[in-house]
Design a protein around this motif. Structure first.
Motif, PDB file in Angstrom:
ATOM      1  N   ALA A  99       0.797  -1.221   0.000  1.00 12.38           N
ATOM      2  CA  ALA A  99       0.000   0.000   0.000  1.00 12.38           C
ATOM      3  C   ALA A  99       0.832   1.275   0.000  1.00 12.38           C
ATOM      4  CB  ALA A  99      -0.944  -0.010   1.200  1.00 12.38           C
ATOM      5  N   GLU A 100       2.071   1.199   0.534  1.00 10.71           N
ATOM      6  CA  GLU A 100       2.850   2.450   0.585  1.00 10.71           C
ATOM      7  C   GLU A 100       3.214   2.952  -0.814  1.00 10.71           C
ATOM      8  OE1 GLU A 100       6.182  -0.130   2.489  1.00 10.71           O
ATOM      9  OE2 GLU A 100       7.058   1.823   2.074  1.00 10.71           O
ATOM     10  N   LEU A 136       1.044   2.930  -3.364  1.00  9.66           N
ATOM     11  CA  LEU A 136      -0.188   3.243  -4.102  1.00  9.66           C
ATOM     12  C   LEU A 136      -0.349   4.732  -4.365  1.00  9.66           C
ATOM     13  CD1 LEU A 136      -2.778   0.835  -2.461  1.00  9.66           C
ATOM     14  CD2 LEU A 136      -1.229   0.442  -4.376  1.00  9.66           C
ATOM     15  N   THR A 137       0.593   5.530  -3.873  1.00 13.44           N
ATOM     16  CA  THR A 137       0.542   6.947  -4.227  1.00 13.44           C
ATOM     17  C   THR A 137       0.942   7.130  -5.696  1.00 13.44           C
ATOM     18  OG1 THR A 137       2.797   7.227  -3.469  1.00 13.44           O
ATOM     19  CG2 THR A 137       1.057   7.720  -1.886  1.00 13.44           C
ATOM     20  N   LEU A 138       1.586   6.112  -6.277  1.00 18.64           N
ATOM     21  CA  LEU A 138       1.942   6.174  -7.706  1.00 18.64           C
ATOM     22  C   LEU A 138       0.676   5.991  -8.536  1.00 18.64           C
ATOM     23  CD1 LEU A 138       5.096   3.929  -7.404  1.00 18.64           C
ATOM     24  CD2 LEU A 138       5.124   6.347  -8.077  1.00 18.64           C
ATOM     25  N   VAL A 139       0.447   6.869  -9.484  1.00 21.13           N
ATOM     26  CA  VAL A 139      -0.763   6.826 -10.302  1.00 21.13           C
ATOM     27  C   VAL A 139      -0.446   6.112 -11.619  1.00 21.13           C
ATOM     28  CG1 VAL A 139      -2.458   8.223 -11.537  1.00 21.13           C
ATOM     29  CG2 VAL A 139      -1.724   8.889  -9.237  1.00 21.13           C
ATOM     30  N   GLU A 142       5.181   7.106 -13.577  1.00 18.41           N
ATOM     31  CA  GLU A 142       4.789   6.415 -12.343  1.00 18.41           C
ATOM     32  C   GLU A 142       4.406   4.958 -12.629  1.00 18.41           C
ATOM     33  OE1 GLU A 142       2.282   8.833  -9.785  1.00 18.41           O
ATOM     34  OE2 GLU A 142       3.344  10.641 -10.421  1.00 18.41           O
TER      35      GLU A 142
END
Lengths: 187, 440
Positions: free
Chosen positions: A24-25, A27-30, A36
């Motif tokens: 989850a860390e 998942l800021t990548l789009v 990304e």
């Protein structure tokens, strides 16, 4: 379903959830942003327990294993599309598992990112990471060159043409569900 | 032949008289929900496929809820909330629950918190409707007698532009829960029990419908806990038939008309399982799988490093009330993290009282860590600076929903999933503890 691919396999067992595929860390990548997307690929399988060994060599963006062999319920857990995308972006083309979690399978089909093949036989107990195989989509078989044996795959069924088309948008356009894309709106 | 509740909803949304399990049908979507983790990617797909100037299919049927990575200094996480905001303004999205002041969440009246609980609270969950969300726990809304399931960015981008989605009609597994709930049991115990019986893939591609006298007696909070975790059994959706409890909850929160549907008497079910809840005991799911069930009393020798009460599954008002019942007047032995799901739940901690003490006073007097800002927080690990994240290989008893390796952060951490009662009892001893030790 005409895909034929030869390469090394990476073998995992049952219930590999989406947090192990892409924690989850990250998942800021789009995924829809090109740079990304590449980065997501470099983190594929980074959440796996260490006993599986490394999927991507240190410093590399891509894996040397284009084919994943898995047991039951591959991709369970979250609905994050980052999971099939991270695998696809890392260079994986197909997964061969005994079964899939529903949303992961659906996301493979919708994105056209990966072919989620299924097998009756529990290949994750027979194959070992690094073995060379050829997957022949036309014949629905996977050939393990190290073992000198071939194993049948279940037909991809209705999912096959959607992935062949490149995902749900291309498929919906080809069947008239949504209009063909005009050159101006291609963005 | 009759139809199940789920088949009826799908048939209506497909403009059909009947549907059969296994059929693929295009359905009209009543609501699309997305959040800060999957929203930016969904928007990216929408723009790529429909054009930079495209308009969403219906600005009143899309709900944008920042909730996952809010209280972090991670720049990309912050940027993702900005992308949602920009899109909401550009498209004039009616329901966008924004946060701009991260230093003080209370200064953001629009900010709600965890999407699934916020959806219910704000009247977006309605019987008979079809909801898709870019989050696997979207199945939570099935508690309101609707069809609700999780999807990826690409499917969500498709809905954004068309209001439609191609879905396979699921067969329904029926779970009949009868009997009086013992005072020490919560619906979290029931769903962990069921997942232990059918495994983490036991309901793959299927609906889980819950019925029976025990379900009829449940509050909406308890019903949501049941439906929330059907994804942990691989279920496509969970559903509970609407009744007066449902209607009381929904009609006090929305004026939007809806139509209740129920399974026909002669509907075909894939399977039936019966439970007498009065005979069940508190359970946990041991590491590293939600189906790794054990009785709480069998785990008494497990020493824990922390307790976590939070998330869409276990951070509702009732979860904190239940925890406070055990904790009141006692001291916790391990760090105990409290993460209210939404701003409303947070407010409840400071207004609801047990024996003249607010819940917050009860928790603070017992030594719990001060309740945090509402969000998904450490349920799914998140950025390294996330509140409550397991950055070390610790043992945690948690009211959340998943315990696969690394789910709450560290890959070697051991997470035991439990009810709010079991979590509270465990906090009081530092070992996994049966709530019957404290509930008399």
């Amino acid at each position: 379903m005409g895909i034929t691919i030869r390469g090394k396999v990476f073998v995992v067992d049952d219930n590999i959830d989406t947090d192990q595929i892409i924690p989850a860390e990250y998942l800021t990548l789009v995924p829809s942003k090109v740079d990304e997307y590449e980065k997501l690929g470099s983190y594929a399988f980074i959440g796996l327990p260490d006993r599986y060994g490394s999927f991507i060599s240190s410093g590399a963006l891509k894996t040397e294993y284009p084919i994943i062999i898995a047991g039951e319920n591959f991709g369970c857990g979250s609905s994050r599309e980052h999971a099939p995308i991270a695998l696809g972006a890392s260079g994986v083309r197909v997964v061969v598992a005994q079964s899939y979690a529903r949303i992961f399978f659906r996301n493979c089909v919708a994105t056209g990112e990966l072919y989620p093949w299924e097998t009756e036989e529990r290949l994750c107990d027979l194959f070992t990471t690094g073995q060379e195989v050829t997957l022949e989509g036309d014949r629905c078989v996977i050939v393990n060159h190290s073992l000198g044996r071939e194993y049948p795959l279940r037909s991809l069924g209705e999912a096959g043409p959607v992935i062949d088309a490149g995902g749900i948008f291309a498929y919906a356009r080809s069947t008239g569900m949504i209009p063909l894309r005009s050159p101006q709106s291609a963005g | 032949m009759g139809m199940t509740l789920t088949e009826k909803i799908v048939a209506r949304a497909a403009g059909r008289q009947t549907v059969e399990p296994g059929e693929n049908v295009w359905v009209d979507v009543d609501l699309l929900m997305t959040h800060d983790v999957c929203g930016p990617g969904t928007i990216g797909v929408f723009k790529r496929e429909f054009g930079q100037d495209a308009k969403v299919w219906n600005r009143e049927k899309i709900v944008l809820i920042p909730d996952h990575y809010i209280f972090t200094n991670d720049e990309r996480a912050n940027r993702n909330v900005d992308i949602l905001r920009e899109f909401a303004h550009e498209q004039d999205i009616q329901y966008f629950y924004d946060i701009t002041d991260r230093a003080d969440f209370k200064a953001n009246p629009d900010y709600k918190g965890v999407c699934h609980i916020a959806l219910a609270q704000e009247g977006h969950t309605r019987p008979g409707e079809v909801m898709f969300g870019t989050d696997s726990h979207t199945c939570n809304a099935g508690a309101f007698g609707q069809f609700a399931t999780g999807i990826g960015n690409t499917d969500a981008g498709f809905i954004m532009g068309t209001g439609k989605l191609l879905i396979k009609v699921p067969a329904t597994m029926r779970f009949v829960l009868n009997g009086d709930m013992p005072s020490y049991l919560l619906s979290k115990d029931l769903i962990l029990h069921i997942i232990g019986d059918i495994s983490v893939s036991g309901a793959t591609y299927r609906t889980m419908e819950f019925t029976g006298t025990a379900v009829e007696q449940m509050t909406m909070d308890e019903r949501m806990t049941l439906c929330n975790m059907v994804i942990e059994a691989g279920g496509k959706n969970g559903v509970i038939a609407p009744d007066s409890t449902t209607l009381d909850y929904v009609t006090s929160r929305t004026k939007v008309p809806f139509e209740c549907v129920h399974s026909d008497d002669n509907a075909r079910f894939f399977s039936d399982r019966y439970y007498d809840v009065s005979q069940l005991e508190p359970v946990v799911a041991k590491p590293h799988s939600p189906d790794n069930r054990a009785l709480v009393r069998e785990c008494r020798d497990v020493k824990v490093d922390r307790v976590y009460i939070g998330s869409c599954t276990g951070g509702k008002t009732s979860d904190f009330v239940n925890a406070a019942r055990l904790i009141q007047g006692r001291q916790v032995k391990v760090p105990t993290y409290l993460v209210p799901a939404t701003q409303k739940v947070y407010e409840d901690l400071f207004t609801m009282k047990l024996n003249h003490q607010t819940l917050s006073e009860i928790f603070l007097a017992s030594g719990c860590i001060e309740p945090s800002a509402p969000s998904c927080a450490a349920c799914l690990g998140g950025p390294k600076d996330t509140f409550g994240r397991l950055n070390e290989p610790e043992v945690c008893v948690s009211t959340t929903n998943r315990n696969f390796p690394g789910r709450m952060g560290n890959k070697q951490a051991q997470v035991y999933l439990a009810s709010a009662y079991t979590a509270a009892a465990t906090a009081l001893t530092g070992f996994i503890t049966d709530p019957r030790d404290f509930l008399t």
